[in-house]
Scaffold this motif. Structure first.
Motif, PDB file in Angstrom:
ATOM      1  N   ASP A 272       2.546   8.338 -24.562  1.00 10.94           N
ATOM      2  CA  ASP A 272       2.736   9.247 -25.713  1.00 10.94           C
ATOM      3  C   ASP A 272       2.730   8.503 -27.041  1.00 10.94           C
ATOM      4  OD1 ASP A 272       2.862  11.379 -23.981  1.00 10.94           O
ATOM      5  OD2 ASP A 272       5.070  11.389 -23.879  1.00 10.94           O
ATOM      6  N   ARG A 273       3.377   7.339 -27.087  1.00 11.44           N
ATOM      7  CA  ARG A 273       3.395   6.606 -28.349  1.00 11.44           C
ATOM      8  C   ARG A 273       2.000   6.103 -28.708  1.00 11.44           C
ATOM      9  NH1 ARG A 273       6.026   3.091 -24.675  1.00 11.44           N
ATOM     10  NH2 ARG A 273       4.972   1.064 -24.394  1.00 11.44           N
ATOM     11  N   GLU A 274       1.178   5.809 -27.694  1.00 14.32           N
ATOM     12  CA  GLU A 274      -0.198   5.414 -27.967  1.00 14.32           C
ATOM     13  C   GLU A 274      -1.020   6.593 -28.519  1.00 14.32           C
ATOM     14  OE1 GLU A 274      -1.423   1.990 -24.865  1.00 14.32           O
ATOM     15  OE2 GLU A 274      -0.858   3.897 -23.914  1.00 14.32           O
ATOM     16  N   ALA A 276       0.217   9.126 -30.101  1.00 12.06           N
ATOM     17  CA  ALA A 276       0.716   9.417 -31.449  1.00 12.06           C
ATOM     18  C   ALA A 276       0.116   8.449 -32.467  1.00 12.06           C
ATOM     19  CB  ALA A 276       2.234   9.324 -31.454  1.00 12.06           C
ATOM     20  N   HIS A 277       0.024   7.182 -32.114  1.00 12.19           N
ATOM     21  CA  HIS A 277      -0.565   6.233 -33.048  1.00 12.19           C
ATOM     22  C   HIS A 277      -2.045   6.525 -33.275  1.00 12.19           C
ATOM     23  CE1 HIS A 277      -1.364   2.533 -35.184  1.00 12.19           C
ATOM     24  NE2 HIS A 277      -2.297   2.200 -34.271  1.00 12.19           N
ATOM     25  N   THR A 356       5.604   2.329 -35.095  1.00 15.04           N
ATOM     26  CA  THR A 356       4.636   3.256 -34.490  1.00 15.04           C
ATOM     27  C   THR A 356       3.323   2.569 -34.139  1.00 15.04           C
ATOM     28  OG1 THR A 356       3.781   3.891 -36.682  1.00 15.04           O
ATOM     29  CG2 THR A 356       5.590   5.196 -35.784  1.00 15.04           C
ATOM     30  N   PHE A 359       2.812  -2.415 -29.679  1.00 13.11           N
ATOM     31  CA  PHE A 359       2.704  -2.051 -28.255  1.00 13.11           C
ATOM     32  C   PHE A 359       2.854  -3.315 -27.393  1.00 13.11           C
ATOM     33  CE2 PHE A 359       0.018   0.783 -30.779  1.00 13.11           C
ATOM     34  CZ  PHE A 359       0.572   2.018 -30.485  1.00 13.11           C
ATOM     35  N   ASP A 363      -0.217  -2.309 -22.321  1.00 17.78           N
ATOM     36  CA  ASP A 363      -0.571  -0.950 -22.739  1.00 17.78           C
ATOM     37  C   ASP A 363      -2.092  -0.855 -22.849  1.00 17.78           C
ATOM     38  OD1 ASP A 363       2.062  -0.125 -22.800  1.00 17.78           O
ATOM     39  OD2 ASP A 363       2.300  -0.566 -24.960  1.00 17.78           O
TER      40      ASP A 363
END
Length: 419
Positions: A272-274, A276-277, A356, A359, A363
């Protein structure tokens, strides 16, 4: 037969006075230029017949004359003037005296009548026969020279008037005209400045667009020396998953385009954070592309306008823009060479929020786009911008021939002839 009756009644005996003519007949013959038939029947008939008596010399009443003439007290009529001529008024001699022009005096009635009477009686006194009188109107009688001078013509007081402004006003007008001739229009200069400012941005956005393509991705994955993935991605896996990432940056799809991808084990490919970025990167890329497109349109409009309105304006704008681009890209290149990691970190800090864009090494984004990929992308962008701006600088350099062409175009009348 008695001989006394054969003597003409109109013959004048020596020492005898000529027969008196009626007053009406003399008045009719003394009016020069009168537009009516002459009423003197005796003068019209010429010498009397031999059988005429002394009583037959009396004038007969003309049959066709119905005009009554009022004779003045002096016995001589006033000379007639053409209808188009206006006589002088009584006050005109004073006006003529003021203007400095000499006005001839009009002959009096008595002198004119006396001259007419003398001219009429002279032939009769000499004993010559009287000439035949005119039976029609006197239409071709020319006006006397004095009649031409009797017409009053007022000279216009502003005919030869010449007003010259003061010398200060003349100098002010000359200075304003010279300033207007030497002042350059504002709009061409505005477009030249805009071209110089927009050119580095447009060129930089174009280089970024070339990096965000599948062709550049393929070249990177297949170039010698590119590091392999230590967690199991093959070149084909990298090219497939990396193409999804690049397509997401260029299309209008949402986060599901990347969030719904799974690997061979059925696990989500991007966390999810990937995702979002990448959504933040997509927003930044879209804004950069939109800005570059708008600035490019403005530059095209400026090029069209300057090509028609300003000789050499396009060249000067691109020349200044290429210099600004070279200064900018050389400065950024020096900073990148001095410390790539610091430069890369500062760049992300400017455009993204902290936390944000960091990583782990396992990843997916790090495995697809390692640090070598970003350094190669930076080198490509810098080299592309440097080469294009250098070529622009070379083609727009103000050489002697180009300066002479601009000088010839600025000469008076040259631009008007070209248009």
């Amino acid at each position: 037969m008695p001989t006394a009756s054969a003597t003409p009644a109109t013959a004048a005996l020596p020492g005898a006075e000529p027969p008196a003519r009626p007053a009406a007949a003399g008045a009719a013959g003394a009016a020069p230029g009168a537009d009516f038939p002459v009423a003197d029947s005796a003068a019209a008939a010429g010498p009397a017949s031999p059988g005429a008596t002394a009583s037959s010399a009396a004038p007969a009443k003309p049959a066709g004359s119905k005009i009554k003439i009022d004779m003045p007290a002096s016995g001589a009529p006033e000379p007639m003037r053409p209808a188009t001529r206006m006589p002088k008024l009584a006050s005109e001699p004073h006006a003529a005296a003021k203007s400095g022009s000499a006005v001839p005096a009009e002959p009096s009635m008595d002198s004119a009548g006396a001259a007419a009477a003398a001219g009429r009686t002279a032939p009769a006194a000499a004993g010559s026969p009287a000439p035949a009188a005119n039976t029609g109107p006197v239409a071709n009688s020319a006006p006397a020279p004095d009649a031409e001078r009797d017409v009053f013509v007022e000279e216009s007081p502003t005919t030869m008037l010449q007003v010259r402004p003061p010398q200060e006003e003349v100098d002010r007008r000359l200075a304003a005209r010279e300033q207007a001739a030497n002042t350059k229009p504002v709009l061409p200069r505005v477009f030249q400045v805009l071209m110089a400012v927009f050119y580095p941005v447009v060129l930089l956005v174009l280089a970024i667009r070339l990096v965000t393509t599948n062709a550049f991705l393929w070249i990177e994955y297949h170039r010698p020396g590119f590091p392999a993935d230590s967690f199991g991605f093959s070149t084909d896996d990298r090219l497939t998953y990396g193409s999804y990432t690049v397509d997401y940056l260029l299309n209008f799809a949402g986060r599901r385009y990347l969030g719904g991808l799974v690997n061979t084990e059925g696990k989500p490919l991007f966390l999810d954070r990937e995702v979002a970025h990448m959504a933040d990167v997509k927003s930044l890329i879209d804004l950069a592309f939109l800005l570059g497109l708008v600035l490019a349109i403005v530059m095209v409009i400026g090029i069209i306008y300057l090509s028609r309105r300003s000789t050499g304006g396009v060249r000067r704008g691109l020349f200044a823009g290429s210099i600004a681009t070279l200064v900018l890209i050389i400065g950024l290149g020096v900073l990148a060479v001095m410390g790539w990691e610091t430069f890369f970190t500062d760049f992300h800090k400017i455009f993204f929020a902290n936390g944000t864009w960091t990583f782990y090494t396992d990843d997916t984004l790090i495995r697809l786009f390692p640090s070598q990929f970003w350094s190669d992308a930076g080198i490509f962008i810098g080299a592309f911008v440097l080469v294009v701006s250098s070529l622009t600088l070379a083609f727009t350099w103000p050489t002697k021939d180009r300066r002479q062409a601009v000088a010839r175009a600025k000469r008076p009348g040259r631009r008007a002839a070209a248009q």
